[in-house]
Enzyme design. Structure first.
Site, PDB file in Angstrom:
ATOM      1  CD  GLU A 248      -2.630   1.558   0.263  1.00  0.00           C
ATOM      2  OE1 GLU A 248      -2.681   2.720  -0.173  1.00  0.00           O
ATOM      3  OE2 GLU A 248      -3.298   0.631  -0.211  1.00  0.00           O
ATOM      4  CG  ASP A 252      -0.846   5.400  -1.152  1.00  0.00           C
ATOM      5  OD1 ASP A 252      -1.590   5.293  -2.142  1.00  0.00           O
ATOM      6  OD2 ASP A 252      -1.250   5.249   0.009  1.00  0.00           O
ATOM      7  CB  SER A 484      -4.983   1.577  -3.117  1.00  0.00           C
ATOM      8  OG  SER A 484      -5.603   1.387  -1.881  1.00  0.00           O
ATOM      9  CG  ASP A 529     -19.603  10.259 -19.848  1.00  0.00           C
ATOM     10  OD1 ASP A 529     -19.572   9.732 -18.720  1.00  0.00           O
ATOM     11  OD2 ASP A 529     -20.658  10.580 -20.427  1.00  0.00           O
ATOM     12  CB  ILE A 530     -16.271   5.806 -17.543  1.00  0.00           C
ATOM     13  CG1 ILE A 530     -14.975   6.596 -17.328  1.00  0.00           C
ATOM     14  CG2 ILE A 530     -16.006   4.313 -17.660  1.00  0.00           C
ATOM     15  CD1 ILE A 530     -14.013   6.558 -18.484  1.00  0.00           C
ATOM     16  N   GLY A 552     -22.691  11.048 -18.420  1.00  0.00           N
ATOM     17  CA  GLY A 552     -22.709  12.005 -17.323  1.00  0.00           C
ATOM     18  C   GLY A 552     -22.267  11.376 -16.014  1.00  0.00           C
ATOM     19  CG  ASP A 554     -21.668   6.678 -13.869  1.00  0.00           C
ATOM     20  OD1 ASP A 554     -20.784   6.224 -13.116  1.00  0.00           O
ATOM     21  OD2 ASP A 554     -21.466   6.899 -15.078  1.00  0.00           O
TER      22      ASP A 554
END
Length: 575
Positions: A248, A252, A484, A529-530, A552, A554
């Site tokens: 982790e 990062d 993450s 836009d996905i 848009g 979601d």
């Protein structure tokens, strides 16, 4: 030599905080051992704080960007000075070793014997069952706030948290859609690699559980293979041991640092949970301007991670911590949080069999006062190869992705499903009303209305890539999936936007969530836009309940992923 090819299921650093079973009680704590606890004092003027923050973060307001000082926001919500002084004085008279009055919180360091006597509780040593070197002091049972100060104290933090120390689960991965390295991210989102970084721009990677670290040799290897400047962590808060790097923290620091280029990097580790971090942050001089938090746990289960004992509830813990988040936004810092890795069912229903609560929300990812970040993945590779001369050395050993089409990051194609949905506790903030209303009018299939509250805060706000990242860990390269990954990347983008503003004599973006929705309303093409995919699956199953991506905003990928040049152009228009 072919490098190690393991696919790490890291994702959001979720917490298995039904974790008492991970710890073995070792007997009563020694009386002289010192521990630190926090008395959260009852606050006031919370409506004023919220109105003020929404005003100064509204890009159309004449007060936009007029951030406050930590002292100003604390004085606004703190009880009368005589009350905090009364509480602090009482604790001092009782014999606490160290008492710090922060106006709406009193921090106490005292020996076990004092805490047991003052709070009528019993403290024990607990040893982790697998990492036996890890020993903590915690209470077993309830506590009682002294009658002399009880009416002024909401709860006491620092007595009951049991950290969940987890190793990442691994799986061999084929990487058929190509691997993600900084080169791919810069290219996909149009982030310039020569962006003029302001010396005061900063990014902070926060790790909870007090068992997180990265290795500096891994940073060198990552930088060399990616032909980027090596990330240098200039500020470290909390414990750090570079000899035991974990997935982790490594993710990062390597990606938050790489995408932020030469931005000042902070690394902050916290043993406890969100309230404790937020209060310490607010009392830090010259804190970082951007904070990335890749951690979360279901909102209704915060009492498993926080400090709920006796009459306190998860709702009260979330409400109080959200006040601290508002204060952080008001002083000039952007908070970002991951939206989760178990889809819409979340960690409340990982096996997709709950009839009572088939959909889940996550904290802090569902907080209205953080920028919530979901995850996407790339479709299959393009037929045209990338220019070999432009690729870094790492792409010679690993097939870096050449796709430019993003989908919802979801199981089974990925090892995680991006989280999203609606908060259990927080009302829908005004800044997202129009975007959420458009989603409900779109005709997209919805879960049963009884399973979520359409009037509450929708999340995530934005997304970024979250599948097939390569990190350097313990001398090898390994793959990582999750929000993450997407969260520190978007945090780095905010850091770049801050550099632009600081270079032009303007204040940082700070609480940037309203800005995101105002940018989207002004020009939806500021974001990719996905529209393909859903978040119905968890690691173990796929539910019939969840949300589908559509045109848009979601509750799967938010308003989408960033087009950096257009987002920067919008920011350039702001005062």
């Amino acid at each position: 030599m072919r490098l190690l090819s393991l696919l790490f299921l890291l994702g959001l650093a979720t917490l298995s905080f039904a974790v008492r079973s991970q710890w073995a009680q070792q007997g009563r704590a020694t009386h002289e051992a010192l521990i630190t606890i926090r008395f959260a004092l009852t606050q006031q003027n919370l409506d004023v704080l919220e109105r003020t923050l929404l005003d100064i973060s509204d890009t159309t307001s004449k007060n936009y960007g007029k951030w406050k000082t930590a002292e100003e926001v604390t004085e606004l919500v703190a009880p009368a000075r005589e009350i905090s002084e009364r509480v602090a004085s009482f604790l001092e008279r009782q014999g606490a070793t160290k008492v710090e009055n922060f106006r709406d919180m009193v921090k106490v360091t005292a020996p076990v014997s004092w805490i047991e006597e003052t709070l009528h509780t019993n403290l024990f040593f607990f040893q982790h069952k697998t990492r036996t070197s890890k020993v903590i002091i915690r209470a077993d049972g309830g506590y009682k706030i002294p009658a002399e100060i009880a009416e002024h104290v909401d709860f006491v933090a620092g007595l009951f948290e049991f950290p969940s120390i987890k190793n990442a689960r691994t799986q061999v991965g084929a990487g058929v859609d190509g691997y993600i390295v900084p080169y791919v991210i810069f290219d996909l989102y149009g982030i310039p690699t020569t962006f003029p970084v302001h010396p005061n721009s900063s990014i902070c990677l926060v790790e909870f559980q007090d068992d997180q670290s990265y290795n500096k040799d891994d940073l060198k290897k990552f930088a060399k293979e990616n032909e980027i400047t090596e990330t240098v962590v200039s500020h470290t808060v909390g414990p750090y041991s570079g000899s035991s790097a974990d997935t982790e923290s490594t993710l990062d620091v390597q990606y938050g640092g790489a995408i932020a280029l030469n931005t000042t990097v902070w690394f902050w580790t916290v043993e406890d949970w969100m309230y404790d971090f937020a209060t310490d942050f607010l009392n830090t001089k010259n804190p970082p301007l951007v904070v990335s938090m890749s951690w979360g746990w279901p909102e209704p289960e915060q009492c498993q991670v926080g400090n709920c004992t006796g009459d306190e509830t998860s709702l009260e813990y979330v409400v109080r911590t959200n006040v601290e988040f508002q204060k952080i936004g008001a002083i000039g810092t952007t908070l970002l949080a991951a939206s989760g890795d178990q889809g819409a069912p979340g960690d409340s229903d990982p096996e997709c069999n709950s009839k009572k609560k088939p959909l889940s929300s996550i904290f802090p990812g569902a907080s209205p006062w953080v920028l919530s970040v979901g995850a996407t993945m790339l479709s299959n590779m393009t037929t045209e190869d990338a220019d070999p001369s432009a690729e870094p050395p790492i792409c010679k050993s690993w097939t870096c992705s050449t796709s430019t089409t993003e989908l919802v990051c979801t199981i089974p194609q990925a090892l995680i499903t991006t989280g999203g949905g609606f908060s259990d506790y927080s009302l829908q903030p005004s800044y997202q009303n129009a975007a959420v209303a458009a989603y409900f009018k779109s005709g997209v299939p919805l879960p049963p209305q009884t399973d979520f509250n359409a009037s509450n805060r929708g999340f995530p706000d934005v997304s970024a890539l979250g599948h097939n990242y390569l990190i350097a860990l313990s001398g090898d390269f390994e793959q990582v999936d999750g929000t993450s990954a997407s969260t520190p990347v978007f945090a780095a983008i905010i850091a770049h936007l801050n550099s632009y503003r600081l270079n032009n004599g303007k204040p940082p973006l700070a609480f940037a969530v309203p800005l995101i929705y105002q940018a989207f309303a002004s020009d939806p093409t500021i974001f990719n836009d996905i529209t393909t995919g859903d978040n119905k699956c968890t690691e173990d199953c796929c539910s019939k309940f969840g949300y589908e991506a559509t045109k848009g905003w979601d509750p799967v990928t938010g308003v989408g992923t960033p087009v950096f040049s257009k987002l920067l152009a919008f920011v350039q228009t702001l005062p």
